[in-house]
Design a protein around this motif. Structure first.
Motif, PDB file in Angstrom:
ATOM      1  N   TYR A 454       0.822  -1.206   0.000  1.00  0.00           N
ATOM      2  CA  TYR A 454       0.000   0.000   0.000  1.00  0.00           C
ATOM      3  C   TYR A 454       0.866   1.271   0.000  1.00  0.00           C
ATOM      4  CZ  TYR A 454      -4.141  -2.814   0.854  1.00  0.00           C
ATOM      5  OH  TYR A 454      -5.157  -3.726   0.740  1.00  0.00           O
ATOM      6  N   LYS A 455       0.320   2.284  -0.632  1.00  0.00           N
ATOM      7  CA  LYS A 455       0.985   3.583  -0.708  1.00  0.00           C
ATOM      8  C   LYS A 455      -0.054   4.679  -0.464  1.00  0.00           C
ATOM      9  CE  LYS A 455       3.320   6.640  -4.036  1.00  0.00           C
ATOM     10  NZ  LYS A 455       3.787   6.748  -5.454  1.00  0.00           N
ATOM     11  N   LEU A 456       0.242   5.544   0.492  1.00  0.00           N
ATOM     12  CA  LEU A 456      -0.600   6.704   0.767  1.00  0.00           C
ATOM     13  C   LEU A 456       0.050   7.924   0.121  1.00  0.00           C
ATOM     14  CD1 LEU A 456      -3.126   7.686   2.475  1.00  0.00           C
ATOM     15  CD2 LEU A 456      -1.418   8.484   4.137  1.00  0.00           C
ATOM     16  N   VAL A 457      -0.721   8.676  -0.649  1.00  0.00           N
ATOM     17  CA  VAL A 457      -0.216   9.866  -1.331  1.00  0.00           C
ATOM     18  C   VAL A 457      -0.924  11.096  -0.778  1.00  0.00           C
ATOM     19  CG1 VAL A 457      -0.051  11.079  -3.529  1.00  0.00           C
ATOM     20  CG2 VAL A 457       0.348   8.615  -3.440  1.00  0.00           C
ATOM     21  N   ALA A 458      -0.117  12.069  -0.373  1.00  0.00           N
ATOM     22  CA  ALA A 458      -0.644  13.368   0.053  1.00  0.00           C
ATOM     23  C   ALA A 458      -0.105  14.409  -0.921  1.00  0.00           C
ATOM     24  CB  ALA A 458      -0.214  13.683   1.480  1.00  0.00           C
ATOM     25  N   ALA A 459      -0.780  14.546  -2.058  1.00  0.00           N
ATOM     26  CA  ALA A 459      -0.310  15.489  -3.078  1.00  0.00           C
ATOM     27  C   ALA A 459      -0.476  16.922  -2.596  1.00  0.00           C
ATOM     28  CB  ALA A 459      -1.062  15.266  -4.390  1.00  0.00           C
ATOM     29  N   ASP A 460      -1.628  17.239  -2.101  1.00  0.00           N
ATOM     30  CA  ASP A 460      -1.918  18.538  -1.488  1.00  0.00           C
ATOM     31  C   ASP A 460      -3.111  18.323  -0.576  1.00  0.00           C
ATOM     32  OD1 ASP A 460      -1.760  21.163  -0.839  1.00  0.00           O
ATOM     33  OD2 ASP A 460      -2.404  21.950  -2.786  1.00  0.00           O
ATOM     34  N   ALA A 461      -2.855  17.588   0.494  1.00  0.00           N
ATOM     35  CA  ALA A 461      -3.947  17.063   1.319  1.00  0.00           C
ATOM     36  C   ALA A 461      -4.125  17.861   2.607  1.00  0.00           C
ATOM     37  CB  ALA A 461      -3.682  15.595   1.643  1.00  0.00           C
ATOM     38  N   GLU A 462      -5.227  17.590   3.295  1.00  0.00           N
ATOM     39  CA  GLU A 462      -5.545  18.190   4.588  1.00  0.00           C
ATOM     40  C   GLU A 462      -5.827  17.072   5.579  1.00  0.00           C
ATOM     41  OE1 GLU A 462      -8.880  20.695   3.990  1.00  0.00           O
ATOM     42  OE2 GLU A 462      -7.963  21.809   2.332  1.00  0.00           O
ATOM     43  N   HIS A 463      -5.269  17.212   6.776  1.00  0.00           N
ATOM     44  CA  HIS A 463      -5.416  16.149   7.765  1.00  0.00           C
ATOM     45  C   HIS A 463      -6.884  15.849   8.064  1.00  0.00           C
ATOM     46  CE1 HIS A 463      -5.449  14.191  11.740  1.00  0.00           C
ATOM     47  NE2 HIS A 463      -4.269  13.708  11.393  1.00  0.00           N
ATOM     48  N   ALA A 464      -7.702  16.875   8.117  1.00  0.00           N
ATOM     49  CA  ALA A 464      -9.102  16.685   8.495  1.00  0.00           C
ATOM     50  C   ALA A 464      -9.943  16.098   7.376  1.00  0.00           C
ATOM     51  CB  ALA A 464      -9.695  18.018   8.939  1.00  0.00           C
ATOM     52  N   ASN A 465      -9.400  16.027   6.198  1.00  0.00           N
ATOM     53  CA  ASN A 465     -10.169  15.542   5.056  1.00  0.00           C
ATOM     54  C   ASN A 465      -9.477  14.324   4.461  1.00  0.00           C
ATOM     55  OD1 ASN A 465     -11.734  15.157   2.796  1.00  0.00           O
ATOM     56  ND2 ASN A 465     -11.060  17.033   1.762  1.00  0.00           N
ATOM     57  N   LEU A 466      -9.894  13.144   4.894  1.00  0.00           N
ATOM     58  CA  LEU A 466      -9.267  11.914   4.424  1.00  0.00           C
ATOM     59  C   LEU A 466      -9.430  11.753   2.915  1.00  0.00           C
ATOM     60  CD1 LEU A 466      -7.738   9.445   5.584  1.00  0.00           C
ATOM     61  CD2 LEU A 466      -9.936   8.239   5.606  1.00  0.00           C
ATOM     62  N   GLN A 467     -10.516  12.312   2.374  1.00  0.00           N
ATOM     63  CA  GLN A 467     -10.770  12.174   0.938  1.00  0.00           C
ATOM     64  C   GLN A 467      -9.741  12.931   0.095  1.00  0.00           C
ATOM     65  OE1 GLN A 467     -13.310  10.088   0.141  1.00  0.00           O
ATOM     66  NE2 GLN A 467     -13.497   9.858   2.348  1.00  0.00           N
ATOM     67  N   SER A 468      -8.965  13.810   0.711  1.00  0.00           N
ATOM     68  CA  SER A 468      -7.959  14.555  -0.044  1.00  0.00           C
ATOM     69  C   SER A 468      -6.674  13.757  -0.246  1.00  0.00           C
ATOM     70  CB  SER A 468      -7.645  15.881   0.658  1.00  0.00           C
ATOM     71  OG  SER A 468      -7.075  15.656   1.944  1.00  0.00           O
ATOM     72  N   PHE A 469      -6.592  12.556   0.340  1.00  0.00           N
ATOM     73  CA  PHE A 469      -5.444  11.676   0.175  1.00  0.00           C
ATOM     74  C   PHE A 469      -5.722  10.659  -0.932  1.00  0.00           C
ATOM     75  CE2 PHE A 469      -5.044  13.341   4.394  1.00  0.00           C
ATOM     76  CZ  PHE A 469      -3.686  13.420   4.653  1.00  0.00           C
ATOM     77  N   GLY A 470      -4.691   9.991  -1.347  1.00  0.00           N
ATOM     78  CA  GLY A 470      -4.825   8.883  -2.274  1.00  0.00           C
ATOM     79  C   GLY A 470      -4.262   7.620  -1.652  1.00  0.00           C
ATOM     80  N   LEU A 471      -4.920   6.496  -1.861  1.00  0.00           N
ATOM     81  CA  LEU A 471      -4.448   5.211  -1.351  1.00  0.00           C
ATOM     82  C   LEU A 471      -4.447   4.221  -2.507  1.00  0.00           C
ATOM     83  CD1 LEU A 471      -3.657   3.411   1.099  1.00  0.00           C
ATOM     84  CD2 LEU A 471      -6.098   2.834   1.302  1.00  0.00           C
ATOM     85  N   PHE A 472      -3.313   3.549  -2.694  1.00  0.00           N
ATOM     86  CA  PHE A 472      -3.174   2.651  -3.837  1.00  0.00           C
ATOM     87  C   PHE A 472      -2.537   1.335  -3.409  1.00  0.00           C
ATOM     88  CE2 PHE A 472      -2.770   7.062  -5.165  1.00  0.00           C
ATOM     89  CZ  PHE A 472      -3.794   7.159  -6.114  1.00  0.00           C
ATOM     90  N   ASP A 473      -2.991   0.254  -4.016  1.00  0.00           N
ATOM     91  CA  ASP A 473      -2.385  -1.061  -3.852  1.00  0.00           C
ATOM     92  C   ASP A 473      -1.467  -1.266  -5.051  1.00  0.00           C
ATOM     93  OD1 ASP A 473      -1.684  -3.746  -3.822  1.00  0.00           O
ATOM     94  OD2 ASP A 473      -3.663  -4.428  -3.158  1.00  0.00           O
ATOM     95  N   LEU A 474      -0.178  -1.056  -4.857  1.00  0.00           N
ATOM     96  CA  LEU A 474       0.760  -1.048  -5.982  1.00  0.00           C
ATOM     97  C   LEU A 474       0.961  -2.421  -6.603  1.00  0.00           C
ATOM     98  CD1 LEU A 474       3.491   1.452  -4.731  1.00  0.00           C
ATOM     99  CD2 LEU A 474       1.569   1.873  -6.274  1.00  0.00           C
ATOM    100  N   GLU A 475       0.708  -3.466  -5.844  1.00  0.00           N
ATOM    101  CA  GLU A 475       0.838  -4.799  -6.427  1.00  0.00           C
ATOM    102  C   GLU A 475      -0.236  -5.030  -7.496  1.00  0.00           C
ATOM    103  OE1 GLU A 475       1.925  -9.184  -4.803  1.00  0.00           O
ATOM    104  OE2 GLU A 475       0.143  -8.278  -3.890  1.00  0.00           O
TER     105      GLU A 475
END
Length: 633
Positions: A454-475
Motif C-alpha cells: 500500500y501507498k498513501l499519497v498526500a499530493a496537497d492534502a488536509e489532515h481533516a479531510n481523508l478524501q484529499s489523500f490517495g491510497l493505492f495497492d501497488l501490487e
C-alpha cells in the motif's frame, strides 16, 4: 612425516609436499610447522633452503592472489531526469540504448526501485543511506541543496577502507567549503556548479551562454576552476576513462553522475540528427488512455532532443564499460546504473502516473541495474521493494566493510534480496517515506508513505479531510489509477499516522536549519556565492534580476575581505551598489556602466554573518547573480 604450513591471515592449515606451495597466499609472513603422527608433538624447523624455496614460491603467486582477494571496485552511473520508459529494455520503441540494454541483460534489474522526486534529495539519500531531509537537503536550490558536512557519505567510508574515490559530473550537494565533493570523501572530482550546467548556481562562464552551456564547459577540478573542450557528457566520460586507467592497485569507487538529459536540451548535431524524423505515430504512441498519447508538438520536439541526449549517454557508457574490460577490471567491479527521478517532460514512461517532482510512481520509480564481481546473478528481474537509501548499506555488505556503529540509517542492505538468497517474506513489513516540495518540508504537500503493497499519497492534502489523500495497492495497481481511500479508510488512517510520525521525526533534525558557508581562505581562497544558495522569500524567481535574498556565512578567520558583485549584464551609470554584511553596510555610486563592482578591505571578525548585495537605480532594486568573496590586505 607430513609437512604443514599455517597461514597467519586465515589460520588454516595447508599441506605441503616436496617443499612446494600448492596454495596461493596474500601475505609472506607465515609459520612453518612440521607435524609428525603425534598431535601434541610439533616443533619449528627453519631451514635456510626451505625458507628460500617457500618465499620464492609465495612471492611468485602473491601478485595474482592479491588481485583476487582485493575488495570489489564500484562503478556507480546515474543520469538526470531520465525516466523509467527511456530505454529499449523497458519497452521504448524509439530510443536507441544498445549498451545500456546489453548491460541490463547481464544485470539484476530492480523493477521496484524508488528515489526522491527531484535530483539533490536523491543524491543525498544515495550517498548517506538516510532520508534526504535529515541530511539538510530538502530542495534543489533555495539554500536547500547543501548537505550537512557532518553527514558520513559512502565515499568517506570507502576511502577510509582503502578505496580510491572519484566523482565526475553532477554533485549538487554544496559548492563551497565545507560541502564540496572533496570535503565529503572524494579524492578526485571534476564537477559543474549548482544543480545544472548553465543555471545561476553554475559558473558564470556557463551561465552567460544559455544556448551553448553544455559545450566547452567551465568546471571545478579538485576545487580549481578549469575549462574543458567538448560536449559535457563526453567530457565527463573522458575523465572517467582517465580515472579507470590510473587504478592499478587500490580498489576504487567511481561515481559517474551525468547532468544529461536534464534541461537545457542541448546535444551534438550527430545525435539530434538521429531522431529528427521521429513522428510518434506508432500504435504505442496512440495507445488509448496513455498519458503520452496527449503529447503536444512541443512535447514531441523535446522528446526527440532528450532521446538524442540519451543515445549520447548510451555511447559514453559503452566507452566506460569497454575501458573496464581493457583494464582487466571488469570481473572485480560492481557496476550500477540508475537514474535520479522520473522524466521532466511528457513522453512514454510505460504507464506510471506523474512526472518528475511528483511523489507518484512516474516521478520516483526508476530502473536500477546491478552486476559484477561474481556477486549477482545475470539477466534477472527483481521486484522486491528497494530504494536509494538502501544502496549504501547494500554496497558495504557487498564489499565486506562493516557499517560504522555511529551511523543511523533509514535504509537497509538489500544484498541478499538482490542475490536471490532471500524471498519476499519481509516485503509486507517494509516501509518507506518520500516527499519534496519547493521550500521547507510540509506534512501533506507532495508526500507519500509506503507500507507493504500500500501507498498513501498526500499530493496537497488536509489532515481533516481523508478524501484529499490517495491510497493505492501497488501490487494490483502499479499505475495508481484506482484510489482506495473510500473502500479502505482504516488502512489510509493507519498510513497517515505513520506519515505523521516520520514527518515529526524528520522535522526535528538539526540539519534542516540552513547551512552556513564557511569563508576560510585556507580552504577556499575565493568563495563564490550564487543564487543556488540564496535564502529568503521570493527566491523561487532565481532567474529574475529583481529577486531579493541573502546568504548565511561563517567567517573562520579574522581579517580583511573583498566582495565583488557580478551581474549578467551592465548596470547603468549612477546606480547605487550596496553591500550589507551583518550590521555593516557599504554603498557606492557607479561612475560608469559596468557589470561588476568590488568593495575592498572590509574588516570582519570571526563569527556568523548574513550577507546581502543589491543595486538601487532608476529601474528599481536588482540583485547581482554572483558575489565573490576573497581575503587579503
Amino acid at each position: 612425516m607430513v609437512n604443514w604450513i599455517r597461514l597467519l591471515t586465515g589460520g588454516c592449515w595447508v599441506q605441503v609436499r616436496n617443499f612446494l606451495l600448492p596454495y596461493q597466499i596474500d601475505r609472506v609472513n607465515i609459520f612453518l610447522i612440521l607435524h609428525d603422527q603425534k598431535p601434541n608433538s610439533c616443533h619449528f624447523i627453519l631451514k635456510t633452503f626451505f625458507l628460500q624455496s617457500l618465499l620464492l614460491s609465495s612471492l611468485a603467486c602473491f601478485s595474482a592472489n592479491a588481485q583476487t582477494a582485493r575488495r570489489p571496485n564500484i562503478l556507480l552511473i546515474i543520469t538526470d531526469d531520465h525516466g523509467y520508459g527511456d530505454f529499449g529494455f523497458t519497452g521504448n520503441p524509439h530510443v536507441k540504448t544498445p549498451h545500456i540494454d546489453e548491460l541490463a541483460a547481464k544485470s539484476v534489474r530492480l523493477t521496484n526501485f524508488h528515489v526522491s522526486p527531484v535530483c539533490a534529495p536523491t543524491r543525498a539519500s544515495l550517498l548517506t543511506g538516510r532520508y534526504h531531509q535529515r541530511t539538510g537537503v530538502h530542495d534543489t536550490y533555495n539554500g536547500g541543496a547543501i548537505m550537512a558536512t557532518e553527514e558520513v557519505t559512502l565515499a568517506e567510508i570507502l576511502g577510509k577502507n582503502g578505496y580510491a574515490t572519484g566523482i565526475v559530473g553532477k554533485w549538487h550537494l554544496g559548492d563551497n567549503y565545507p560541502f564540496r565533493p572533496s570535503d565529503q570523501g572524494f579524492k578526485y572530482s571534476l564537477v559543474h556548479g549548482g544543480g545544472g550546467i548553465g543555471q545561476p548556481g553554475d559558473f558564470y562562464e556557463n551561465f552567460i551562454r544559455p544556448d551553448s552551456s553544455y559545450f566547452d564547459p567551465t568546471l571545478a577540478e579538485n576545487d580549481k576552476k578549469v575549462s574543458r573542450k567538448g560536449y559535457c557528457s563526453d567530457v565527463f566520460t573522458d575523465q572517467a576513462l582517465t580515472f579507470l586507467k590510473s587504478q592499478k592497485t587500490d580498489p576504487f569507487f567511481l561515481y559517474v553522475s551525468y547532468n544529461a538529459p536534464h534541461t537545457p536540451l542541448q546535444l551534438p548535431a550527430k545525435y539530434e540528427e538521429m531522431y529528427k524524423d521521429l513522428k510518434f505515430d506508432s500504435a504505442l504512441d496512440k495507445q488509448e488512455g496513455s498519458p503520452w498519447a496527449k503529447m503536444t508538438d512541443k512535447d514531441k520536439a523535446d522528446a526527440r532532443k532528450v532521446y538524442g541526449m540519451i543515445s549520447n549517454i548510451d555511447d559514453n557508457i559503452g566507452r566506460i564499460l569497454q575501458e573496464l574490460k581493457a583494464q582487466k577490471l571488469e570481473e572485480n567491479t560492481i557496476v550500477i546504473f540508475m537514474t535520479d527521478n522520473g522524466n521532466q517532460q511528457l513522453r512514454f514512461n510505460t504507464g506510471f502516473r506523474g512526472l518528475k517532482a511528483t511523489v507518484y510512481e512516474g516521478g520516483t520509480r526508476v530502473p536500477l541495474l546491478i552486476s559484477g564481481a561474481g556477486l549477482f546473478p545475470q539477466n534477472k528481474e527483481n521486484a522486491n521493494f528497494t530504494a536509494h537509501i538502501d544502496l549504501l548499506p547494500t554496497l558495504l555488505e557487498a564489499t565486506r566493510i562493516l557499517l560504522p556503529k555511529e551511523l543511523k540509517l533509514d535504509g537497509k542492505s538489500a544484498l541478499k534480496h538482490i542475490q536471490g538468497k532471500q524471498g519476499n517474506a519481509s516485503a509486507s513489513s517494509r516501509t518507506f517515506y518520500n516527499a519534496w516540495n519547493r521550500g521547507w518540508p510540509e506534512p501533506y504537500r507532495n508526500a507519500a508513505f509506503y507500507s507493504g503493497n500500500y501507498k498513501l499519497v498526500a499530493a496537497d492534502a488536509e489532515h481533516a479531510n481523508l478524501q484529499s489523500f490517495g491510497l493505492f495497492d501497488l501490487e494490483k495497481d502499479p499505475f495508481e489509477k484506482n484510489n482506495l481511500i473510500c473502500s479502505q479508510p482504516q488502512i489510509a488512517r493507519q498510513l497517515r499516522k505513520c506519515l505523521d510520525s516520520v514527518y515529526a521525526d524528520i522535522s526535528a533534525s538539526p540539519h534542516l536549519y540552513p547551512r552556513r558557508i564557511i569563508l576560510d581562505p585556507a580552504h577556499e581562497p575565493i568563495s563564490i556565492l550564487t543564487r543556488q544558495d540564496l535564502l529568503g522569500n521570493g527566491v523561487n524567481a532565481w532567474m529574475s534580476d529583481m529577486v531579493a535574498g541573502y546568504w548565511l556565512v561563517t567567517v573562520a578567520k579574522e581579517g580583511y575581505y573583498h566582495f565583488k558583485s557580478i551581474h549578467n549584464k551592465p548596470v547603468l551609470k549612477g546606480t547605487r551598489q550596496l553591500l550589507r554584511v551583518g550590521a555593516l553596510q557599504r554603498s557606492d555610486v557607479l561612475k560608469d556602466e559596468t557589470s561588476t563592482h568590488t568593495f575592498n578591505k572590509i574588516f570582519l571578525k570571526k563569527g556568523d554573518y548574513q550577507i546581502e548585495s543589491w543595486f538601487d537605480g532608476k529601474d528599481g532594486v536588482a540583485m547581482p547573480y554572483y558575489l565573490e568573496v576573497s581575503a587579503g590586505e
